[in-house]
Design an enzyme around this catalytic site. Structure first.
Site, mmCIF file in Angstrom:
data_model
loop_
_atom_site.group_PDB
_atom_site.id
_atom_site.type_symbol
_atom_site.label_atom_id
_atom_site.label_comp_id
_atom_site.label_asym_id
_atom_site.label_seq_id
_atom_site.Cartn_x
_atom_site.Cartn_y
_atom_site.Cartn_z
ATOM 1 N N ASN A 1 7.392 -10.374 13.484
ATOM 2 C CA ASN A 1 6.702 -10.342 14.774
ATOM 3 C C ASN A 1 6.156 -11.707 15.180
ATOM 4 O O ASN A 1 5.082 -11.808 15.753
ATOM 5 C CB ASN A 1 5.594 -9.280 14.766
ATOM 6 C CG ASN A 1 5.040 -8.940 16.143
ATOM 7 O OD1 ASN A 1 3.854 -8.661 16.280
ATOM 8 N ND2 ASN A 1 5.869 -8.948 17.165
ATOM 9 N N CYS B 1 8.852 -14.311 16.127
ATOM 10 C CA CYS B 1 9.930 -14.983 16.874
ATOM 11 C C CYS B 1 10.543 -14.063 17.926
ATOM 12 O O CYS B 1 10.261 -14.179 19.107
ATOM 13 C CB CYS B 1 11.027 -15.490 15.931
ATOM 14 S SG CYS B 1 10.513 -16.781 14.780
ATOM 15 N N SER C 1 10.619 -10.479 18.485
ATOM 16 C CA SER C 1 9.926 -9.400 19.204
ATOM 17 C C SER C 1 8.812 -9.899 20.124
ATOM 18 O O SER C 1 8.675 -9.370 21.230
ATOM 19 C CB SER C 1 9.441 -8.303 18.251
ATOM 20 O OG SER C 1 8.572 -8.800 17.270
ATOM 21 N N ASP D 1 18.025 -13.844 14.063
ATOM 22 C CA ASP D 1 16.731 -14.413 13.691
ATOM 23 C C ASP D 1 16.834 -15.944 13.730
ATOM 24 O O ASP D 1 17.597 -16.531 12.965
ATOM 25 C CB ASP D 1 16.341 -13.942 12.294
ATOM 26 C CG ASP D 1 14.914 -14.293 11.923
ATOM 27 O OD1 ASP D 1 14.283 -15.111 12.630
ATOM 28 O OD2 ASP D 1 14.424 -13.751 10.924
#
Length: 161
Positions: free
Chosen positions: A13, A15, A17, A127
Site C-alpha cells: 500500500n 505504490c 494501490s 509492482d
C-alpha cells in the site's frame, strides 16, 4: 440508486494501490453525482508499511500528472473491509489470491483484478518498487488511468440504472 465503496489493494500500500486511489479520486471528481455515492480507499495485503506515506517515487510521478498522494497513508487489509467495500480490486494475481484466502464466504461484492476494468482481463499492474528510475511508476499511472476510466463507466452503469 445506491451508494458503493471501492477498495484498491496491492502488497504494501505504498505504490500501486495509493496511486490507484489518488487517480480514481481525481477522475471521480469529474463526475460529482457519482462521487457523492462512492467511498474510496486503498490497503495492502502485507503490513510492511502501515502508517507510511506512499513511496516518494509514486508521489513524484503522480504529482507531475496532477495527482496528489501526499495525504494518503498505508494500511493493511482488515476482515471488516469485506463488509464495508463492494469492490475489492487487486493490482495483481498474488494479491488477489491473498484476498481470496481471507475473504469471508458471505462476501457478495466484486473481488477481482483492477485492470479488468481497462478491458485487460487477467492483466496485472506491475509492482514498480524495485525498478530503476521513474519508468515503472509511469507505466503504473498509464494502467491505473485506463482502469479508472473503465471503472467509472462500469459504476455509472451499475449505480444509475
Amino acid at each position: 440508486m445506491r451508494n458503493a465503496a471501492v477498495l484498491f489493494v496491492c502488497l504494501g500500500n505504498i505504490c500501486r494501490s495509493p496511486t490507484a486511489e489518488g487517480v480514481f479520486r481525481r477522475k471521480l471528481a469529474e463526475h460529482p453525482r457519482l462521487q457523492a455515492m462512492l467511498e474510496v480507499d486503498s490497503a495492502g495485503t502485507a503490513a510492511y508499511h502501515v502508517g507510511e506515506a506512499p513511496d516518494r517515487r509514486s508521489t513524484a510521478v503522480a504529482a507531475r500528472r496532477g495527482y496528489d498522494l501526499t495525504l494518503l497513508r498505508a494500511r493493511a487489509v482488515e476482515p471488516e473491509d469485506f463488509a464495508r467495500y463492494d469492490y475489492v480490486l487487486a493490482m495483481d494475481s498474488q494479491n488477489l489470491s491473498n484476498l481470496r484466502a481471507v475473504c469471508p464466504a458471505e462476501f457478495e461484492g466484486h473481488l477481482g483484478l483492477f485492470l479488468d476494468f481497462a478491458g485487460q482481463s487477467g492483466a496485472e499492474v506491475p509492482d514498480p518498487y524495485y525498478t530503476d528510475g521513474d519508468r515503472g511508476f509511469e507505466e503504473v499511472l498509464d494502467l491505473v488511468e485506463a482502469a479508472s476510466e473503465g471503472l467509472i463507466k462500469h459504476l455509472q452503469a451499475e449505480l444509475f440504472r
